[in-house]
Design a protein around this motif. Structure first.
Motif, PDB file in Angstrom:
ATOM      1  N   GLY A  45      52.814  -6.703 -63.969  1.00 19.92           N
ATOM      2  CA  GLY A  45      53.328  -7.938 -63.394  1.00 19.92           C
ATOM      3  C   GLY A  45      54.463  -7.731 -62.414  1.00 19.92           C
ATOM      4  O   GLY A  45      54.742  -8.610 -61.592  1.00 19.92           O
ATOM      5  N   VAL A  46      55.103  -6.580 -62.474  1.00 16.12           N
ATOM      6  CA  VAL A  46      56.186  -6.300 -61.534  1.00 16.12           C
ATOM      7  C   VAL A  46      55.655  -6.195 -60.106  1.00 16.12           C
ATOM      8  O   VAL A  46      56.359  -6.535 -59.149  1.00 16.12           O
ATOM      9  CB  VAL A  46      56.926  -5.012 -61.941  1.00 16.12           C
ATOM     10  CG1 VAL A  46      57.985  -4.638 -60.911  1.00 16.12           C
ATOM     11  CG2 VAL A  46      57.573  -5.187 -63.320  1.00 16.12           C
ATOM     12  N   VAL A  47      54.397  -5.759 -59.963  1.00 16.87           N
ATOM     13  CA  VAL A  47      53.837  -5.536 -58.627  1.00 16.87           C
ATOM     14  C   VAL A  47      53.768  -6.830 -57.817  1.00 16.87           C
ATOM     15  O   VAL A  47      54.308  -6.899 -56.700  1.00 16.87           O
ATOM     16  CB  VAL A  47      52.449  -4.866 -58.730  1.00 16.87           C
ATOM     17  CG1 VAL A  47      51.818  -4.736 -57.342  1.00 16.87           C
ATOM     18  CG2 VAL A  47      52.566  -3.508 -59.401  1.00 16.87           C
ATOM     19  N   PRO A  48      53.121  -7.909 -58.311  1.00 19.55           N
ATOM     20  CA  PRO A  48      53.131  -9.147 -57.502  1.00 19.55           C
ATOM     21  C   PRO A  48      54.530  -9.717 -57.312  1.00 19.55           C
ATOM     22  O   PRO A  48      54.797 -10.361 -56.288  1.00 19.55           O
ATOM     23  CB  PRO A  48      52.245 -10.107 -58.302  1.00 19.55           C
ATOM     24  CG  PRO A  48      52.140  -9.529 -59.660  1.00 19.55           C
ATOM     25  CD  PRO A  48      52.277  -8.059 -59.515  1.00 19.55           C
ATOM     26  N   MET A  49      55.437  -9.477 -58.258  1.00 15.99           N
ATOM     27  CA  MET A  49      56.801  -9.964 -58.075  1.00 15.99           C
ATOM     28  C   MET A  49      57.485  -9.248 -56.917  1.00 15.99           C
ATOM     29  O   MET A  49      58.179  -9.870 -56.109  1.00 15.99           O
ATOM     30  CB  MET A  49      57.599  -9.769 -59.362  1.00 15.99           C
ATOM     31  CG  MET A  49      57.097 -10.605 -60.531  1.00 15.99           C
ATOM     32  SD  MET A  49      57.986 -10.275 -62.065  1.00 15.99           S
ATOM     33  CE  MET A  49      59.590 -10.977 -61.686  1.00 15.99           C
ATOM     34  N   LEU A  50      57.271  -7.927 -56.807  1.00 15.05           N
ATOM     35  CA  LEU A  50      57.847  -7.173 -55.700  1.00 15.05           C
ATOM     36  C   LEU A  50      57.219  -7.583 -54.372  1.00 15.05           C
ATOM     37  O   LEU A  50      57.909  -7.688 -53.349  1.00 15.05           O
ATOM     38  CB  LEU A  50      57.662  -5.674 -55.935  1.00 15.05           C
ATOM     39  CG  LEU A  50      58.465  -5.074 -57.095  1.00 15.05           C
ATOM     40  CD1 LEU A  50      58.109  -3.599 -57.282  1.00 15.05           C
ATOM     41  CD2 LEU A  50      59.961  -5.223 -56.846  1.00 15.05           C
ATOM     42  N   ILE A  51      55.901  -7.829 -54.384  1.00 16.11           N
ATOM     43  CA  ILE A  51      55.236  -8.285 -53.160  1.00 16.11           C
ATOM     44  C   ILE A  51      55.798  -9.633 -52.732  1.00 16.11           C
ATOM     45  O   ILE A  51      56.050  -9.882 -51.540  1.00 16.11           O
ATOM     46  CB  ILE A  51      53.712  -8.363 -53.375  1.00 16.11           C
ATOM     47  CG1 ILE A  51      53.143  -6.955 -53.635  1.00 16.11           C
ATOM     48  CG2 ILE A  51      53.037  -8.992 -52.162  1.00 16.11           C
ATOM     49  CD1 ILE A  51      51.662  -6.963 -53.979  1.00 16.11           C
ATOM     50  N   ALA A  52      56.012 -10.538 -53.708  1.00 13.14           N
ATOM     51  CA  ALA A  52      56.575 -11.849 -53.389  1.00 13.14           C
ATOM     52  C   ALA A  52      57.973 -11.709 -52.802  1.00 13.14           C
ATOM     53  O   ALA A  52      58.319 -12.391 -51.821  1.00 13.14           O
ATOM     54  CB  ALA A  52      56.607 -12.717 -54.647  1.00 13.14           C
ATOM     55  N   ALA A  53      58.789 -10.832 -53.386  1.00 13.94           N
ATOM     56  CA  ALA A  53      60.143 -10.626 -52.860  1.00 13.94           C
ATOM     57  C   ALA A  53      60.093 -10.072 -51.437  1.00 13.94           C
ATOM     58  O   ALA A  53      60.880 -10.471 -50.568  1.00 13.94           O
ATOM     59  CB  ALA A  53      60.916  -9.680 -53.773  1.00 13.94           C
TER      60      ALA A  53
END
Length: 694
Positions: free
Chosen positions: A535-543
């Motif tokens: 789940g960290v991956v889409p959060m980093l992409i969003a950031a």
């Protein structure tokens, strides 16, 4: 040797690779057994989001096809094994979300005004609130307009009251008349921006406007809305006992009526991150029902004979549930209040049945019910912020219970709980608040730590006490105590909002930022096992997407009355006055704190657009008359039809009201020195939907 080398380099055949991947996914899904219900509202919300992303309205035949696909998915779920069945059910929920949103959009449809109207307006009062310009607004149904047939008359209209003369006081159910202006609900101020037309469609608002003459009472209240009448009567009574902003704050908490609160107070509460105390949401509903539950339970315990024979917890839970039902009706039933009520109801029913009261399942159930009742709530900040805060709080406190942390002293635990709750809720809601309102409250944690405990320990108990004493005429005791707490909270809000750097402005993200951020956060919370770290991956992409968000180089309003050109100093606006709502939204979306007057000082005689294009804006007949011609590398923006004497060279682009009515607001992005600019219109970004038919 060659054969061995081929096998080592290419791996197993593709069929075996697919089987291996599927085997891994099947094992991962089997490990989620008992924890998949939390994904049900995620799938349903995904389908609702897909419906609102569509550029066209689905025909009736398409809904029939989707219904057949749902049946096929459910049938497939019965045939598949335990590992694959959740995938088929998830697909069925996604398709159901599309149908649900479409059915809701068609069910609330009604006539929408397609022209500007001036004349007599009659209707029954069904809503009272306050506009952004600090004027009282009334929502009317049973509308009658002069020379307009019933088939073309909107079901509801909203009227801002700007009269300085005394007239009939708007009361629930009262039939009023006035002479005023009405116009169709406006579209987004820029492509991809907040769509008020869509919002008004689901509110059944077919026109909005204002009046500058006193209201006239045409018929007495019909008594068809008793809860609305009780709410407004209680609000007026509270404000009479507690004058000023304190009384308006108390009325908002007790009844949901915010019409008495001034814009300065609201702004102070927003900047200090205390505006959530106004909304009747989980905090208020939880504190109220907890107080009622604890009071009755302890009252039963004080009577030994009754305590030995009566089930104290179920009885207390039943009374608290009844109070919650009344509070829901009294508050007007906003989305945040509905979510809070459903959560509280699930918890209290669980207490009555001897089950666990608070869990992520309860949150998921509340989300499913809210989305089924109002699918459009998914797009609003109320739904997103309330559910993000509740989900994060339950997840964090659940993790704290599982982890063997050092035990704090008993006297320190309440303070620690308040601190953790404020921190977690603030962090969970901050991205959504920043995306919708373009601001971050830097000192919000301090303000909440200084206010939330007082709200629970003093304000809400005093509110319950005042209502209990109301039949005896002694409600002033509770309201006086309540006022002390609210004075403190308002003082904290004003102090925090006045600090340097209290509010930080951020640029609006693109459309995919919040969905990616939500997906990543939900994966971290809902998924079981080490794979949740994905789940960290889409959060980093969003950031990353948010940090790279690009604002339009040129913005043109749908009326032609305002143009904004991006400059090194910020967006330059073509006029210091007029179209103030549009100007404010543009600057806020840019993350710019400047006022319209300051932004207008950045404007030169002709704004420079992409590729050295000169953009000239003229307002009114006098401004248009001052324009003698339009050159080849020039855009001319007018809010009236161009005069016949205007000389237009080949290559000139004239954007007048007639053209802008078809395109809506326009955004222009520079593509480079040798490339043509990218032009995006509101019509292109929204497509042809029910609410854009006009």
């Amino acid at each position: 040797m060659w054969g061995l080398g081929w096998r080592l380099s290419s791996g197993p055949p593709k069929g075996k690779q697919v089987a291996a991947v599927w085997g891994y996914l099947a094992r991962a899904l089997l490990l989620q057994r008992g924890h998949l219900f939390g994904w049900a509202p995620v799938c349903l919300g995904t389908g609702i989001g897909i419906y609102f992303l569509l550029k066209i309205e689905l025909p009736l035949l398409a809904y029939g096809g989707l219904a057949l696909l749902i049946l096929a998915c459910l049938g497939l779920a019965r045939l598949l094994g335990q590992a694959a069945a959740p995938l088929a059910i998830g697909a069925a929920l996604i398709l159901s979300g599309v149908i649900l949103a479409g059915a809701r959009a068609h069910s609330v449809g009604g006539p929408v005004l397609t022209w500007r109207y001036y004349g007599p307006i009659e209707g029954r009062v069904v809503g009272i609130d306050r506009s952004a310009s600090d004027a009282v607004r009334v929502t009317l149904d049973q509308v009658r307009l002069r020379d307009v047939s019933p088939q073309r008359t909107p079901d509801r209209v909203r009227l801002s009251l700007h009269s300085k003369l005394a007239g009939a006081e708007p009361l629930p159910g009262l039939t009023l008349g006035a002479t005023g202006h009405l116009s169709p609900p406006s579209g987004p101020v820029e492509p991809g921006g907040f769509d008020f037309q869509r919002h008004a469609w689901f509110q059944r608002l077919g026109a909005v406007g204002y009046t500058r003459v006193p209201l006239v009472a045409l018929a007495p209240a019909d008594g068809a809305q008793p809860m609305f009448a009780i709410r407004m009567a209680l609000s007026a009574h509270v404000q009479a006992k507690l004058p000023g902003e304190t009384g308006a704050f108390a009325a908002a908490i007790m009844t949901g009526d915010r019409s008495g609160m001034g814009q300065e107070t609201l702004q102070a509460l927003r900047v200090s991150n205390l505006a959530h105390l106004l909304a009747i949401s989980g905090l208020h509903m939880g504190l109220l029902t907890a107080f009622v539950f604890a009071t009755l339970r302890y009252a039963i315990a004080l009577v030994p004979w009754l305590a030995l024979r009566a089930p104290a917890k179920p009885l207390a839970a039943a009374l608290a549930l009844a109070v919650a039902v009344f509070y829901l009706g009294l508050s007007g039933g906003s989305i945040a209040t509905e979510r809070a009520f459903i959560m509280v109801a699930v918890m209290l029913v669980a207490v009555m049945l001897g089950r666990r009261a608070l869990s992520l399942r309860a949150v998921a159930l509340a989300a499913l019910i809210v989305l089924c009742l109002r699918p459009e709530a998914l797009l609003g900040p109320g739904f997103q912020m309330s559910f993000s805060a509740t989900t994060a709080l339950i997840a964090v406190f659940g993790w704290i219970q599982k982890v063997d942390l050092p035990k704090a002293p008993r006297w320190l635990r309440p303070a620690a709980a308040v601190f953790i709750s404020s921190l977690v809720a603030g962090l969970a809601t901050a991205p959504f608040a920043a995306a919708h309102f373009n601001q971050i409250a830097h000192y919000g944690l301090i303000a909440n730590l200084a206010s939330v405990p007082l709200m629970g320990a003093l304000v809400m108990p005093a509110a319950v006490l005042s209502v209990c004493l109301l039949p005896f005429g002694l409600e002033g005791i509770g309201l006086w105590v309540m006022g002390l707490g609210l004075d403190w909270i308002l003082g904290v809000a004003r102090w925090i909002s006045a600090l340097d750097g209290a509010r930080g402005m951020v640029v609006s993200p693109d459309a995919w930022t919040l969905p990616l951020l939500s997906l990543g956060t939900l994966t971290l919370i809902l998924w079981q096992g080490r794979a949740r770290i994905v789940g960290v991956v889409p959060m980093l992409i969003a950031a990353l997407l948010w940090s790279q968000a690009r604002r339009p180089d040129v913005l043109i309003s749908d009326t032609g009355g305002l143009v904004g050109v991006m400059t090194p100093a910020g967006r330059a606006l073509s006029t210091p006055r007029g179209d103030g709502f549009i100007a404010q939204n543009w600057l806020e979306n840019d993350g710019d704190v400047a006022a319209q007057e300051i932004a207008a000082e950045r404007w030169t005689i002709g704004g420079t657009g992409p590729g050295d294009t000169i953009i000239t804006a003229a307002r009114g007949k006098r401004g248009a008359a001052a324009i003698t011609g339009c050159g080849a590398m020039e855009w001319l923006v007018l809010n009236i039809d161009p005069p016949d004497s205007l000389s237009i060279d080949p290559g000139c682009v004239v954007l007048d009201p007639e053209r802008l009515r078809h395109t809506g607001a326009i955004a222009v992005y520079a593509q480079g020195p040798d490339a043509a600019p990218r032009i995006v219109t509101t019509r292109q970004s929204r497509g042809a939907r029910l609410w854009t038919a006009r």
